[in-house]
Scaffold this active site. Structure first.
Site, PDB file in Angstrom:
ATOM      1  N   ASP A 112      85.693  -7.247  44.282  1.00  0.00           N
ATOM      2  CA  ASP A 112      86.273  -6.023  44.863  1.00  0.00           C
ATOM      3  C   ASP A 112      86.702  -6.296  46.303  1.00  0.00           C
ATOM      4  O   ASP A 112      86.185  -7.225  46.946  1.00  0.00           O
ATOM      5  CB  ASP A 112      85.231  -4.892  44.882  1.00  0.00           C
ATOM      6  CG  ASP A 112      84.772  -4.522  43.490  1.00  0.00           C
ATOM      7  OD1 ASP A 112      85.522  -4.768  42.531  1.00  0.00           O
ATOM      8  OD2 ASP A 112      83.643  -4.007  43.379  1.00  0.00           O
TER       9      ASP A 112
HETATM   10  N1  URA Z   1      80.523  -6.450  40.637  1.00  0.00           N
HETATM   11  C1  URA Z   1      81.027  -5.487  41.436  1.00  0.00           C
HETATM   12  O1  URA Z   1      80.671  -4.330  41.323  1.00  0.00           O
HETATM   13  N2  URA Z   1      81.934  -5.852  42.372  1.00  0.00           N
HETATM   14  C2  URA Z   1      82.331  -7.118  42.552  1.00  0.00           C
HETATM   15  O2  URA Z   1      83.148  -7.382  43.446  1.00  0.00           O
HETATM   16  C3  URA Z   1      81.786  -8.103  41.718  1.00  0.00           C
HETATM   17  C4  URA Z   1      80.890  -7.744  40.769  1.00  0.00           C
END
Ligand code: URA
Length: 232
Positions: free
Chosen positions: A101
């Site tokens: 993310d």
């Molecule tokens: N899980 C998440 O919630 N976000 C990420 O960036 C990676 C794994």
């Protein structure tokens, strides 16, 4: 390989734009201007477009320490792209191997080798991804034991058909968890903690399979060694 494919592989020209460049007599092979897109060339041919020598690059494998505020997507939206941090020729060919993310930091792999990317991300290969998870509230005692059981057995996330695959949860401090996942669903870590009533305040990926961030500082990247590529 055909000259038009060589041009498309080594520049940002599409195959049809490559043909137009050939038609405009912008391309030479071993010192001879050629207009024929079917001309056969290989890695040893001296191909020039507008005087610039073009070289085939092999498959590339990169690890990056992603800072927050940078996006793992192919197209520029609100945020800069992880690729923009990497100085390599034809960098737009590199795809991220799974995604983090925009607010998540840590290890991101990129490659233009689709088969290798599949190896790394396929849940069947059980390539563990280790996340350091900072929680808003402490997780300890019976709640922790229950969370460990739930994560090991699999959680039903909203909108998903199947339970999450078994995951390992350990605590490094009451607010700091270490979670190891063997798959990569959308926002998986945040959704798993939300499912047990916890909010993820910060998320950082430390390692993917045998590869850990090590000394790489935020924003830094390096190419993997042949041994690291093979280790998957
Ligand atoms: N899980 C998440 O919630 N976000 C990420 O960036 C990676 C794994």
């Amino acid at each position: 390989m055909r000259l038009d494919k060589f041009l498309a592989d080594t520049t940002d020209l599409t195959r049809s734009l490559a043909k137009k460049a050939l038609h405009r007599e912008e391309v030479s092979v071993d010192g001879q201007v050629t207009k024929n897109p079917a001309t056969q060339v290989d890695a040893d041919s001296e191909v020039r477009w507008l005087g610039r020598r073009l070289a085939l690059v092999g498959l590339r494998y990169v690890m990056l320490h992603k800072p927050a505020g940078v996006e793992c997507s192919a197209r520029r939206g609100l945020y800069p792209l992880v690729r923009e941090l990497i100085e390599l020729p034809n960098v737009e060919r590199l795809q991220t191997v799974g995604r983090l993310d925009v607010d998540t930091t840590g290890l991101v792999l990129l490659s233009d080798d689709g088969q290798w990317s599949h190896l790394v991300t396929s849940p069947k290969r059980r390539c563990g991804k280790v996340y350091r998870v900072t929680l808003s509230d402490a997780l300890e005692g019976e709640a922790l034991a229950e969370a460990q059981r739930d994560f090991a057995e699999g959680i039903q996330l909203d909108g998903e058909e199947k339970l999450t695959r078994p995951a390992e949860l350990a605590m490094r401090a009451p607010h700091e968890a270490e979670l190891t996942l063997y798959e990569g669903k959308y926002h998986q870590v945040k959704r798993m903690f939300a499912a047990i009533g916890h909010h993820v305040e910060a998320l950082h990926r430390e390692s993917v399979g045998p590869l850990a961030l090590g000394e790489l500082a935020p924003g830094e990247w390096r190419e993997l060694t042949a041994a690291e590529v093979a280790a998957f």
